[in-house]
Design a protein around this motif. Structure first.
Motif, PDB file in Angstrom:
ATOM      1  N   LEU A 290      -4.373   4.930   4.708  1.00 37.89           N
ATOM      2  CA  LEU A 290      -3.111   4.709   5.216  1.00 37.89           C
ATOM      3  C   LEU A 290      -1.973   4.314   4.278  1.00 37.89           C
ATOM      4  O   LEU A 290      -2.175   3.377   3.705  1.00 37.89           O
ATOM      5  N   ALA A 291      -0.934   4.665   4.122  1.00 37.17           N
ATOM      6  CA  ALA A 291       0.280   4.248   3.115  1.00 37.17           C
ATOM      7  C   ALA A 291       0.669   3.040   3.742  1.00 37.17           C
ATOM      8  O   ALA A 291       0.795   1.985   2.883  1.00 37.17           O
ATOM      9  N   GLU A 292       0.551   2.931   5.144  1.00 36.58           N
ATOM     10  CA  GLU A 292       1.120   1.685   5.700  1.00 36.58           C
ATOM     11  C   GLU A 292       0.089   0.219   5.684  1.00 36.58           C
ATOM     12  O   GLU A 292       0.379  -0.665   5.221  1.00 36.58           O
ATOM     13  N   VAL A 293      -1.131   0.799   5.206  1.00 35.10           N
ATOM     14  CA  VAL A 293      -2.220  -0.295   4.822  1.00 35.10           C
ATOM     15  C   VAL A 293      -1.909  -0.594   3.416  1.00 35.10           C
ATOM     16  O   VAL A 293      -1.796  -1.955   3.016  1.00 35.10           O
ATOM     17  N   LEU A 294      -1.487   0.135   2.552  1.00 39.49           N
ATOM     18  CA  LEU A 294      -1.179  -0.251   1.078  1.00 39.49           C
ATOM     19  C   LEU A 294       0.051  -1.109   0.941  1.00 39.49           C
ATOM     20  O   LEU A 294       0.273  -1.777   0.275  1.00 39.49           O
ATOM     21  N   TYR A 295       1.052  -0.651   1.959  1.00 36.66           N
ATOM     22  CA  TYR A 295       2.278  -1.314   2.185  1.00 36.66           C
ATOM     23  C   TYR A 295       2.097  -3.067   2.152  1.00 36.66           C
ATOM     24  O   TYR A 295       2.489  -3.706   1.822  1.00 36.66           O
ATOM     25  N   GLN A 296       1.111  -3.096   3.227  1.00 37.59           N
ATOM     26  CA  GLN A 296       0.881  -4.591   3.600  1.00 37.59           C
ATOM     27  C   GLN A 296      -0.029  -5.360   2.530  1.00 37.59           C
ATOM     28  O   GLN A 296       0.241  -6.335   2.435  1.00 37.59           O
ATOM     29  N   ARG A 297      -0.901  -4.410   1.667  1.00 38.16           N
ATOM     30  CA  ARG A 297      -1.720  -5.139   0.884  1.00 38.16           C
ATOM     31  C   ARG A 297      -1.182  -5.384  -0.518  1.00 38.16           C
ATOM     32  O   ARG A 297      -1.408  -6.384  -1.191  1.00 38.16           O
ATOM     33  N   LEU A 298      -0.051  -4.355  -0.560  1.00 34.13           N
ATOM     34  CA  LEU A 298       0.492  -4.438  -2.157  1.00 34.13           C
ATOM     35  C   LEU A 298       2.112  -5.072  -2.096  1.00 34.13           C
ATOM     36  O   LEU A 298       2.603  -5.251  -3.264  1.00 34.13           O
TER      37      LEU A 298
END
Length: 450
Positions: A290-298
């Motif tokens: 999910l894009a939202e997972v990338l938001y939190q990780r990156l």
């Protein structure tokens, strides 16, 4: 959802949809846990589901699983039919209901349905099978703000009790299903974000782990628009290249590209070549994350996409800088006018700054509600005739060279709306005699051309 001893069937085709449902459950929007038996029904509507994994087999699903008593596969149940293309014949619906009840041990207890995209399968198929059950539609994207894409059977639409949606554009009320008097209900943002945080924590991602300690990247999101016949494959590749160039022009040298999971791998190679030419570091994060997972990780410094819902989860839920690319081309290309992507593209174009604009003082459209209502009426005038006065007011006051891109003059003319024809000829669409002459002329032309 009132009552006891009720089975609730939650249909979801993506991890994002399941996360939305999970947030609604945790917020108490589907009643007390002890009063219901909850079954998550997973469907894979991709072109070749047999080649991939359903989302309940992907990392992270474990944090969603506790909200449900059981998990079932709709693909397995209706095999060899494809869930996106199959629905029972009307006369066979009772037989299919009996089969579902027997296969899933539902007995004779009441059933309630929560599903996405009620205008399409598998939601319509399930609504037909359980023809007496109440329906709760949940929408996880910008399409909830647009009109119902086609006229819905009253036997289905009349059973929809509410529309659960994410508050992606605060203050904007969804148009979807309002023709049936369906009221929207917001899934609490804080609850949804907490569910996404759990997904991020549960997802093992070596690619983003490597990037976590580096300079925050610009994140480019692909959507596979050529699969929807909106752009050609070459045009979509070029759109990605333009996104890359725009991000680099803004000073970003660390770039992450998240292609659509179904997009061909060679598109990334084209971007890699361009990144090398521009002196940028490009990382491709493919796969179903999910894009939202990338938001939190990156914690990206910028998120760029065409008209993805993820632009608004970034801006509204995570307070990240965002920019749009290619929306004006999409507004021109979308056909027919009533294409269900038109409202999402309109919202993104009207509210977000284009990638090439670096002025932080970008002014979003202050008449967004009226704009969306007018576009919605122009898309589906037979479904929403009550919106005509609002559309006429908006077009009379706000149709300018800037807002004309959201409409087609031919469409406005056909609907006798302001802006369709020059002012001195405005009487023509409403004149019955002129319309009759035009119809005869067209009929004669067709006959002559034989």
């Amino acid at each position: 959802m009132a009552g006891t001893s009720t089975t609730q069937l939650f249909f979801a085709a993506t991890q994002y949809a399941a996360a939305t449902v999970t947030a609604a459950l945790r917020a108490g929007q589907f009643g007390a846990r002890d009063d219901h038996r909850r079954i998550l029904v997973v469907s894979d509507v991709s072109a070749s589901p047999e080649l991939g994994k359903p989302f309940n087999e992907l990392p992270g699903f474990g944090c969603l699983r506790p909200e449900f008593d059981e998990v079932r596969s709709w693909n397995e149940f209706i095999r060899p039919f494809h869930p996106a293309g199959w629905a029972p014949r009307e006369q066979d619906a009772p037989l299919w209901q009996r089969a579902v009840r027997e296969a899933w041990n539902l007995g004779d207890e009441p059933v309630e349905i929560a599903c996405e995209s009620i205008q399409a399968n598998p939601s319509q198929a399930v609504a037909m099978i359980f023809g007496e059950s109440p329906i709760h539609v949940y929408a996880d994207g910008l399409m909830s703000y647009g009109p119902t894409r086609s006229k819905l059977d009253p036997l289905i639409g009349g059973r929809v009790e509410r529309l659960l949606h994410l508050d992606l554009v605060p203050g904007l009320k969804p148009l979807l299903l309002t023709e049936f008097g369906v009221e929207p209900e917001i899934v609490p943002t804080d609850t949804f974000v907490k569910v996404l945080a759990e997904l991020a924590d549960a997802t093992v991602d070596p690619v983003t782990d490597v990037l976590a300690d580096s300079e925050p990247p610009a994140l480019l999101l692909g959507q596979y628009l050529s699969m929807l016949d909106i752009l050609t494959a070459r045009e979509e590749e070029e759109l990605h290249v333009l996104m890359l160039r725009g991000a680099v022009a803004r000073g970003h040298k660390n770039i992450v590209f998240k292609p659509h999971p179904s997009a061909p791998a060679h598109w990334s190679r084209r971007l890699e070549e361009e990144a090398d030419r521009l002196g940028a570091q490009l990382t491709v994060r493919s796969g179903p994350v999910l894009a939202e997972v990338l938001y939190q990780r990156l914690n990206p410094a910028l998120v760029v996409a065409c008209f993805s819902t993820a632009l608004f989860t970034a801006a509204t839920f995570y307070d990240l800088p965002v920019a749009r690319a290619g929306t004006e081309m999409l507004l021109e290309r979308l056909t027919p006018y009533q294409n269900s992507n038109r409202v999402p593209v309109t919202i993104v174009d009207a509210l977000l700054a284009p990638l090439e604009e670096t002025d932080p003082k970008h002014q979003p459209d202050e008449q967004l509600g009226d704009l969306v209502a007018t576009v919605g009426f122009a898309m589906q005038p037979q479904i929403y005739p009550g919106l005509r006065p609002r559309a006429e007011r908006y077009l009379s006051k706000h149709l300018t060279s800037r807002t004309l891109k959201y409409f087609k003059r031919r469409r406005l003319t056909a609907l006798a709306l302001p802006g369709g024809v020059p002012a001195q000829l405005a009487f023509i669409p409403r004149n019955a005699t002129v319309r009759r002459v035009v119809r005869r002329a067209r009929s004669f032309k067709k006959t002559a051309l034989g």
